[in-house]
Design an enzyme around this catalytic site. Structure first.
Site, mmCIF file in Angstrom:
data_model
loop_
_atom_site.group_PDB
_atom_site.id
_atom_site.type_symbol
_atom_site.label_atom_id
_atom_site.label_comp_id
_atom_site.label_asym_id
_atom_site.label_seq_id
_atom_site.Cartn_x
_atom_site.Cartn_y
_atom_site.Cartn_z
ATOM 1 N N TRP A 166 -16.897 -0.033 10.877
ATOM 2 C CA TRP A 166 -17.790 0.869 10.298
ATOM 3 C C TRP A 166 -17.527 1.507 8.992
ATOM 4 O O TRP A 166 -18.268 1.717 8.283
ATOM 5 C CB TRP A 166 -18.254 2.203 11.432
ATOM 6 N N LYS B 236 -21.149 13.446 13.209
ATOM 7 C CA LYS B 236 -21.272 14.634 14.097
ATOM 8 C C LYS B 236 -22.360 15.800 13.563
ATOM 9 O O LYS B 236 -22.710 16.893 14.085
ATOM 10 C CB LYS B 236 -20.205 15.385 14.275
ATOM 11 N N PRO C 108 -5.310 9.962 14.022
ATOM 12 C CA PRO C 108 -6.519 9.926 13.840
ATOM 13 C C PRO C 108 -7.089 8.875 15.023
ATOM 14 O O PRO C 108 -6.376 8.198 15.525
ATOM 15 C CB PRO C 108 -6.689 9.270 12.252
ATOM 16 N N SER C 109 -8.449 8.740 14.985
ATOM 17 C CA SER C 109 -8.884 7.716 15.903
ATOM 18 C C SER C 109 -9.223 6.286 15.185
ATOM 19 O O SER C 109 -8.832 5.347 15.840
ATOM 20 C CB SER C 109 -10.313 8.100 16.364
ATOM 21 N N TYR D 181 -7.727 4.060 11.762
ATOM 22 C CA TYR D 181 -6.658 3.960 10.880
ATOM 23 C C TYR D 181 -7.024 3.623 9.612
ATOM 24 O O TYR D 181 -6.550 2.452 9.170
ATOM 25 C CB TYR D 181 -5.589 3.052 11.493
ATOM 26 N N HIS D 182 -7.788 4.105 8.826
ATOM 27 C CA HIS D 182 -8.101 3.907 7.480
ATOM 28 C C HIS D 182 -8.263 5.437 7.012
ATOM 29 O O HIS D 182 -8.992 6.124 7.368
ATOM 30 C CB HIS D 182 -9.453 3.106 7.165
ATOM 31 N N HIS E 11 -8.947 8.956 5.857
ATOM 32 C CA HIS E 11 -10.202 9.685 5.588
ATOM 33 C C HIS E 11 -10.007 11.091 5.668
ATOM 34 O O HIS E 11 -9.006 11.334 6.431
ATOM 35 C CB HIS E 11 -11.241 9.219 6.521
HETATM 36 N N1 GTA Z 1 -20.859 8.798 8.949
HETATM 37 O O1 GTA Z 1 -20.232 5.458 11.946
HETATM 38 C C1 GTA Z 1 -19.820 6.465 11.436
HETATM 39 C C2 GTA Z 1 -18.869 7.255 11.973
HETATM 40 N N2 GTA Z 1 -18.009 7.034 13.198
HETATM 41 C C3 GTA Z 1 -17.980 5.649 14.048
HETATM 42 C C4 GTA Z 1 -16.871 8.085 13.433
HETATM 43 N N3 GTA Z 1 -17.254 8.919 12.281
HETATM 44 C C5 GTA Z 1 -18.401 8.502 11.493
HETATM 45 N N4 GTA Z 1 -19.019 8.958 10.439
HETATM 46 C C6 GTA Z 1 -20.114 8.402 10.047
HETATM 47 N N5 GTA Z 1 -20.432 7.135 10.550
HETATM 48 O O2 GTA Z 1 -15.124 12.838 12.453
HETATM 49 C C7 GTA Z 1 -16.598 10.298 12.056
HETATM 50 C C8 GTA Z 1 -16.286 10.936 13.340
HETATM 51 C C9 GTA Z 1 -14.971 11.520 12.947
HETATM 52 C C10 GTA Z 1 -14.464 10.907 11.939
HETATM 53 C C11 GTA Z 1 -13.120 10.087 12.232
HETATM 54 O O3 GTA Z 1 -15.331 9.654 11.676
HETATM 55 O O4 GTA Z 1 -17.200 11.468 13.755
HETATM 56 P P1 GTA Z 1 -10.729 10.737 13.231
HETATM 57 O O5 GTA Z 1 -10.358 9.124 12.808
HETATM 58 O O6 GTA Z 1 -9.712 11.509 12.716
HETATM 59 O O7 GTA Z 1 -11.151 10.833 14.556
HETATM 60 O O8 GTA Z 1 -12.141 11.065 12.359
HETATM 61 P P2 GTA Z 1 -11.645 11.832 15.583
HETATM 62 O O9 GTA Z 1 -11.762 13.162 15.192
HETATM 63 O O10 GTA Z 1 -10.921 11.553 16.873
HETATM 64 O O11 GTA Z 1 -12.944 11.206 15.908
HETATM 65 P P3 GTA Z 1 -14.208 11.825 16.735
HETATM 66 O O12 GTA Z 1 -15.072 10.715 17.144
HETATM 67 O O13 GTA Z 1 -14.671 12.986 16.072
HETATM 68 O O14 GTA Z 1 -13.430 12.557 18.245
HETATM 69 C C12 GTA Z 1 -12.904 13.784 18.201
HETATM 70 C C13 GTA Z 1 -12.804 14.412 19.572
HETATM 71 O O15 GTA Z 1 -13.849 15.313 19.539
HETATM 72 C C14 GTA Z 1 -13.016 13.360 20.680
HETATM 73 O O16 GTA Z 1 -12.020 13.053 21.405
HETATM 74 C C15 GTA Z 1 -14.104 13.925 21.437
HETATM 75 O O17 GTA Z 1 -13.948 14.111 22.520
HETATM 76 C C16 GTA Z 1 -14.443 15.304 20.781
HETATM 77 N N6 GTA Z 1 -15.902 15.783 20.537
HETATM 78 C C17 GTA Z 1 -16.294 16.839 20.934
HETATM 79 N N7 GTA Z 1 -17.824 17.021 20.456
HETATM 80 C C18 GTA Z 1 -18.133 15.999 20.050
HETATM 81 C C19 GTA Z 1 -19.322 15.389 19.393
HETATM 82 N N8 GTA Z 1 -20.220 16.238 19.314
HETATM 83 N N9 GTA Z 1 -19.118 14.218 18.915
HETATM 84 C C20 GTA Z 1 -17.987 13.462 18.746
HETATM 85 N N10 GTA Z 1 -16.965 13.778 19.358
HETATM 86 C C21 GTA Z 1 -16.722 15.075 19.932
#
Ligand code: GTA
Length: 325
Positions: A163, A195, A259-260, A262-263, A265
């Site tokens: 993505w 989000k 991070p989730s 690994y690129h 950001h």
């Molecule tokens: N624009 O396709 C995408 C995309 N994806 C797949 C991920 N992101 C995207 N953005 C766009 N298009 O902020 C975003 C994610 C995140 C960032 C990756 O990229 O929304 P990260 O590598 O540091 O990983 O950031 P992170 O923060 O763990 O990712 P994520 O998915 O936000 O998860 C954080 C934790 O928050 C999760 O464990 C989850 O349990 C919790 N959480 C609570 N509320 C929410 C919510 N509403 N949505 C998602 N996660 C939530």
């Protein structure tokens, strides 16, 4: 149900980026048609969110179904629509009245009653586990631990970053780009995070995705990356001021470790918004990261970093096996 072989193939495609390397077709089929709930992974009355694991039949594949994670979240109120919500005498059902205090049920019209719905489909087991509420344990990862335990682990299994490449290659979300510095070594793309529904700035959330490839996380940063990091900080703040009229000193700008994805950001979030992942054991302010690298260009290869891992995370098991926790 999917045949084991078929299902594994789709998971492999998702994990390895084999599928989804082009702009996804939105199609006409309802993405949750036939959704069968398997379990509630977590819910929060405070955040008005629920995380579900279910299965969705795969069209044209007989009895087969694929896993999906669905996140339902009540959208925040918007100052400019609340008067519409209350105007024209909406139907109010009295629940309680006591002196000057009364509580009603109000049923808003559909356009003011949005539920933000995020769908991950096909979801892998790793996605399901990510959203499952679990016990957390802190670990302290030294530079040596990173080299010996964490790096081999993330190289062997981590979420696909297809993505991210889709965004960098303008195959997805191109119309959402807020700002781009195209420099291959010190440039980035800034766009709204998954989000954020972009309807109000109270929960503003954007991400800056760097153009150079191969910088996995904070751990890979060194003094050579300072121009990139400074561009992200200053140009990102300026772009957000211009587009959303939110000042740089009202933004929480940080990286996650771990991070989730690994690129490298960077998260740009409204200071007043308590987004998931802003806790001290996960978020590293970009301004602090820049200062640390200015003091010592190898700072993040040397220092111990503390973070939390979920009880069932294989990385926690690796640390246990190595006698490091
Ligand atoms: N624009 O396709 C995408 C995309 N994806 C797949 C991920 N992101 C995207 N953005 C766009 N298009 O902020 C975003 C994610 C995140 C960032 C990756 O990229 O929304 P990260 O590598 O540091 O990983 O950031 P992170 O923060 O763990 O990712 P994520 O998915 O936000 O998860 C954080 C934790 O928050 C999760 O464990 C989850 O349990 C919790 N959480 C609570 N509320 C929410 C919510 N509403 N949505 C998602 N996660 C939530």
């Amino acid at each position: 149900m999917a045949q084991p072989g078929e299902k594994r193939k789709r998971e492999d495609e998702v994990e390895n980026g084999g599928a989804g390397d082009t702009e996804p077709s939105l199609g006409t089929e309802h993405p949750l048609s036939g959704f069968k709930l398997q379990s509630v992974l977590r819910e929060s009355a405070r955040d008005k969110t629920i995380f579900l694991h279910g299965q969705v039949p795969v069209s044209g594949e007989g009895q087969s179904a694929e896993d999906a994670v669905v996140i339902l979240e009540r959208a925040p109120f918007q100052a400019d629509t609340v008067s519409r919500l209350l105007g024209n005498n909406p139907e109010l059902k009295l629940q309680l009245k006591n002196d000057i205090y009364s509580v009603y049920h109000l049923n808003p019209p559909p356009e003011l009653n949005e539920v933000k719905t995020t769908i991950i489909r096909p979801a892998t087991e790793k996605h399901v586990k990510k959203y499952l509420r679990q016990e957390l344990y802190l670990i302290q990862e030294t530079g040596e631990d990173y080299k010996n335990i964490t790096l081999p682990f993330i190289e062997s299994q981590s979420f696909s970053i297809q993505w991210v490449f889709n965004i960098l290659e303008k195959k997805a979300e191109q119309d959402r780009i807020v700002y781009e510095n195209p420099d291959p070594a010190a440039g980035f793309i800034l766009l709204p995070d998954f989000k954020w529904n972009q309807k109000q700035v109270d929960d503003l959330y954007l991400i800056a995705i760097c153009h150079p490839r191969g910088i996995k996380s904070l751990r890979d940063l060194n003094g050579d990356h300072l121009p990139l990091l400074k561009n992200i900080l200053h140009e990102g703040q300026a772009a957000i001021l211009k587009r959303y009229n939110v000042q740089g000193n009202q933004l929480r700008i940080y990286l996650h470790y771990q991070p989730s994805y690994y690129h490298l950001h960077v998260h740009f979030v409204a200071l007043g918004h308590e987004a998931p992942g802003i806790t001290v054991e996960r978020a590293h302010l970009l301004s602090d990261v820049i200062q640390s690298l200015e003091l010592d260009s190898q700072y993040y290869t040397k220092r111990a970093l503390t973070y939390a891992l979920r009880a069932d995370e294989p990385l926690l098991q690796k640390f246990k096996e190595a006698g490091r926790c």
